[in-house]
Design a protein around this motif. Structure first.
Motif, PDB file in Angstrom:
ATOM      1  N   ARG A   7       0.897  -1.155  -0.103  1.00 39.92           N
ATOM      2  CA  ARG A   7       0.229   0.028  -0.113  1.00 39.92           C
ATOM      3  C   ARG A   7       0.932   1.209   0.005  1.00 39.92           C
ATOM      4  N   GLU A   8       1.949   1.346   0.868  1.00 40.25           N
ATOM      5  CA  GLU A   8       2.886   2.319   0.777  1.00 40.25           C
ATOM      6  C   GLU A   8       3.595   2.505  -0.431  1.00 40.25           C
ATOM      7  N   ALA A   9       4.028   1.444  -1.019  1.00 42.39           N
ATOM      8  CA  ALA A   9       4.933   1.561  -2.467  1.00 42.39           C
ATOM      9  C   ALA A   9       3.831   1.920  -3.491  1.00 42.39           C
ATOM     10  N   ASP A  10       2.547   1.641  -3.526  1.00 40.74           N
ATOM     11  CA  ASP A  10       1.807   2.065  -4.435  1.00 40.74           C
ATOM     12  C   ASP A  10       1.481   3.749  -4.359  1.00 40.74           C
ATOM     13  N   ALA A  11       1.139   4.109  -3.038  1.00 39.25           N
ATOM     14  CA  ALA A  11       0.843   5.492  -2.795  1.00 39.25           C
ATOM     15  C   ALA A  11       2.430   6.279  -3.102  1.00 39.25           C
ATOM     16  N   ARG A  12       3.406   5.892  -2.892  1.00 45.85           N
ATOM     17  CA  ARG A  12       4.687   6.625  -3.267  1.00 45.85           C
ATOM     18  C   ARG A  12       4.791   6.840  -4.611  1.00 45.85           C
ATOM     19  N   ARG A  13       4.673   5.652  -5.443  1.00 46.72           N
ATOM     20  CA  ARG A  13       4.829   5.629  -6.786  1.00 46.72           C
ATOM     21  C   ARG A  13       3.669   6.421  -7.257  1.00 46.72           C
ATOM     22  N   ARG A  14       2.241   6.434  -7.182  1.00 46.85           N
ATOM     23  CA  ARG A  14       1.367   7.121  -7.580  1.00 46.85           C
ATOM     24  C   ARG A  14       1.568   8.576  -7.685  1.00 46.85           C
ATOM     25  N   ASN A  15       1.851   8.938  -6.327  1.00 44.99           N
ATOM     26  CA  ASN A  15       2.353  10.616  -6.172  1.00 44.99           C
ATOM     27  C   ASN A  15       3.684  11.039  -5.985  1.00 44.99           C
ATOM     28  N   ASN A  16       4.388  10.207  -6.724  1.00 38.93           N
ATOM     29  CA  ASN A  16       5.922  10.311  -6.571  1.00 38.93           C
ATOM     30  C   ASN A  16       6.138  11.135  -5.105  1.00 38.93           C
ATOM     31  N   VAL A  17       6.225  10.472  -4.365  1.00 36.10           N
ATOM     32  CA  VAL A  17       6.387  10.831  -2.781  1.00 36.10           C
ATOM     33  C   VAL A  17       7.844  10.815  -2.484  1.00 36.10           C
ATOM     34  N   LEU A  56       7.010  15.701   0.340  1.00 33.36           N
ATOM     35  CA  LEU A  56       6.418  16.538  -1.070  1.00 33.36           C
ATOM     36  C   LEU A  56       6.015  15.286  -1.792  1.00 33.36           C
ATOM     37  N   PHE A  57       4.917  15.797  -2.688  1.00 29.22           N
ATOM     38  CA  PHE A  57       4.303  14.663  -3.351  1.00 29.22           C
ATOM     39  C   PHE A  57       3.728  15.501  -4.636  1.00 29.22           C
ATOM     40  N   ASP A  58       3.334  14.906  -5.894  1.00 33.03           N
ATOM     41  CA  ASP A  58       2.656  15.562  -6.809  1.00 33.03           C
ATOM     42  C   ASP A  58       1.171  14.950  -6.880  1.00 33.03           C
ATOM     43  N   LEU A  59       0.359  15.962  -7.042  1.00 34.25           N
ATOM     44  CA  LEU A  59      -1.061  15.348  -7.283  1.00 34.25           C
ATOM     45  C   LEU A  59      -0.888  14.418  -8.814  1.00 34.25           C
ATOM     46  N   VAL A  60      -1.841  13.676  -8.820  1.00 34.20           N
ATOM     47  CA  VAL A  60      -1.830  12.709 -10.160  1.00 34.20           C
ATOM     48  C   VAL A  60      -2.268  13.375 -11.111  1.00 34.20           C
ATOM     49  N   GLY A  61      -1.672  13.414 -11.937  1.00 32.05           N
ATOM     50  CA  GLY A  61      -1.679  14.088 -13.344  1.00 32.05           C
ATOM     51  C   GLY A  61      -0.756  15.188 -13.481  1.00 32.05           C
ATOM     52  N   ALA A  62      -0.040  15.451 -12.362  1.00 34.97           N
ATOM     53  CA  ALA A  62       1.079  16.580 -12.351  1.00 34.97           C
ATOM     54  C   ALA A  62       2.240  16.102 -12.091  1.00 34.97           C
ATOM     55  N   GLY A  63       3.472  16.919 -12.368  1.00 32.94           N
ATOM     56  CA  GLY A  63       4.673  16.636 -12.017  1.00 32.94           C
ATOM     57  C   GLY A  63       5.101  15.008 -12.589  1.00 32.94           C
ATOM     58  N   ASP A  64       5.974  14.305 -11.651  1.00 30.30           N
ATOM     59  CA  ASP A  64       6.311  12.875 -11.962  1.00 30.30           C
ATOM     60  C   ASP A  64       5.528  11.867 -11.410  1.00 30.30           C
ATOM     61  N   SER A  65       4.015  12.140 -11.232  1.00 29.82           N
ATOM     62  CA  SER A  65       3.212  11.178 -10.785  1.00 29.82           C
ATOM     63  C   SER A  65       2.873  10.224 -11.777  1.00 29.82           C
ATOM     64  N   ASP A  66       2.296   9.163 -11.283  1.00 26.54           N
ATOM     65  CA  ASP A  66       1.837   8.141 -12.341  1.00 26.54           C
ATOM     66  C   ASP A  66       0.942   8.273 -13.297  1.00 26.54           C
ATOM     67  N   ARG A  67       1.106   8.832 -14.434  1.00 24.60           N
ATOM     68  CA  ARG A  67       0.036   9.252 -15.272  1.00 24.60           C
ATOM     69  C   ARG A  67      -1.027   8.222 -15.556  1.00 24.60           C
ATOM     70  N   ALA A  68      -0.462   7.000 -15.434  1.00 26.37           N
ATOM     71  CA  ALA A  68      -1.559   5.710 -15.607  1.00 26.37           C
ATOM     72  C   ALA A  68      -2.509   5.714 -14.725  1.00 26.37           C
ATOM     73  N   ALA A  69      -2.337   6.397 -13.484  1.00 28.54           N
ATOM     74  CA  ALA A  69      -3.167   6.345 -12.307  1.00 28.54           C
ATOM     75  C   ALA A  69      -4.320   7.333 -12.523  1.00 28.54           C
ATOM     76  N   TYR A  70      -4.331   8.349 -13.494  1.00 31.74           N
ATOM     77  CA  TYR A  70      -5.210   9.256 -13.538  1.00 31.74           C
ATOM     78  C   TYR A  70      -6.462   8.692 -14.442  1.00 31.74           C
ATOM     79  N   GLN A  71      -7.711   8.892 -13.738  1.00 32.21           N
ATOM     80  CA  GLN A  71      -8.902   8.330 -14.201  1.00 32.21           C
ATOM     81  C   GLN A  71      -9.874   9.542 -14.142  1.00 32.21           C
ATOM     82  N   ARG A  72     -10.312  10.014 -15.237  1.00 27.11           N
ATOM     83  CA  ARG A  72     -10.961  10.909 -15.526  1.00 27.11           C
ATOM     84  C   ARG A  72     -12.239  11.140 -14.324  1.00 27.11           C
ATOM     85  N   ALA A  73     -13.120   9.921 -14.297  1.00 24.67           N
ATOM     86  CA  ALA A  73     -13.951   9.652 -13.413  1.00 24.67           C
ATOM     87  C   ALA A  73     -13.624  10.043 -12.159  1.00 24.67           C
TER      88      ALA A  73
END
Length: 272
Positions: A7-17, A56-73
């Protein structure tokens, strides 16, 4: 050896923590505004590394966040971003968090703190706006025509809009380097994501969420802010019981870029 949960690894990767500073000290979580990334907090965050654990972290869709995690809905409202923040603090097992949110992230922090008040010890809202549109008895700073024109321009030419508007948003015309950095940040964002996030941001209305905040809150207002004018900051302060309101001499909408020292000083004075 530190074991990191899935869970932590997923959050870190998703938001480039990125975690730095004093491990085990009171955590500070910095969240950036529209068109930006965690890089916008570099000067302020560095000032707290000696006595805080800085996240520090990037909102999904910004910076070096995981763009694949961006779900429009999911990100069709600020609630999706707030859910990410709660997941992040839970995954990293952070408590008594000082959440520092700039611009739209101020409302993301409000929503997160209302969802999980046991995790947050303080909110610092920098240039917050719960609603950008004017309403009866409420000054948001923009008319419906203003917002419609801006969104139409974004749709037609996002990069052109960025080059024209970023210096205006940054203010400090006598220091063009501030506007240039914001322009460069805007231009690095995927235009499709930026257009969607702009609609989510500028059409949001989080006024009804403010009275539900129980976390101690500092509202930082800039002078001559073209995005969140003084009446907006005053409104946020009035609606959050027990909050403190500080008007900075820093001008424009991005004091974390234009006057990071003043932002740091205001936060430190509040946290003492």
């Amino acid at each position: 050896m530190t074991v990191v949960s899935d869970r932590e690894a997923d959050a870190r990767r998703r938001n480039n923590v990125v975690v730095s500073g004093s491990a085990g000290a009171r955590p500070m979580l910095f969240s950036h505004g529209f068109g930006c990334s965690q890089e916008m907090w570099r000067a302020v965050a560095a000032d707290f590394e000696k006595d805080h654990e800085v996240v520090l972290f990037d909102l999904v869709g910004a910076g070096d966040s995981d763009r694949a995690a961006y779900q429009r809905a999911k990100y069709d409202s600020l609630n999706g971003y707030a859910d990410d923040v709660v997941e992040l603090v839970e995954a990293l097992d952070l408590h008594d968090v000082v959440f520092v949110g700039h611009s739209v992230s101020a409302m993301i922090g409000v929503l997160a703190a209302v969802r999980a008040p046991e995790r947050f010890g303080a909110l610092v809202l920098v240039g917050p706006s719960p609603r950008y549109l004017d309403d009866d008895g409420y000054v948001g700073g923009f008319s419906t025509a203003d917002i419609d024109t801006m969104l139409d321009t974004l749709d037609l030419n996002y990069l052109g809009w960025s080059e024209a508007m970023a210096p205006v948003i940054a203010g400090n015309a006598d220091r063009p380097e501030v506007g240039r950095e914001l322009t460069e940040s805007f231009c690095r964002v995927d235009p499709a994501i930026a257009r969607h996030f702009a609609r989510v941001t500028f059409l949001s209305d989080n006024r009804s969420d403010l009275p539900h905040v129980t976390t101690p809150t500092l509202v930082l207002q800039c002078t001559d802010d073209p995005i969140a004018p003084l009446p907006v900051g005053s409104y946020v302060h009035e609606q959050i019981a027990g909050s403190e309101f500080v008007v900075l001499t820093a001008t424009g909408h991005c004091p974390n870029l234009s006057d990071p020292e003043q932002v740091s000083e205001a936060i430190r004075a509040y946290l003492r």
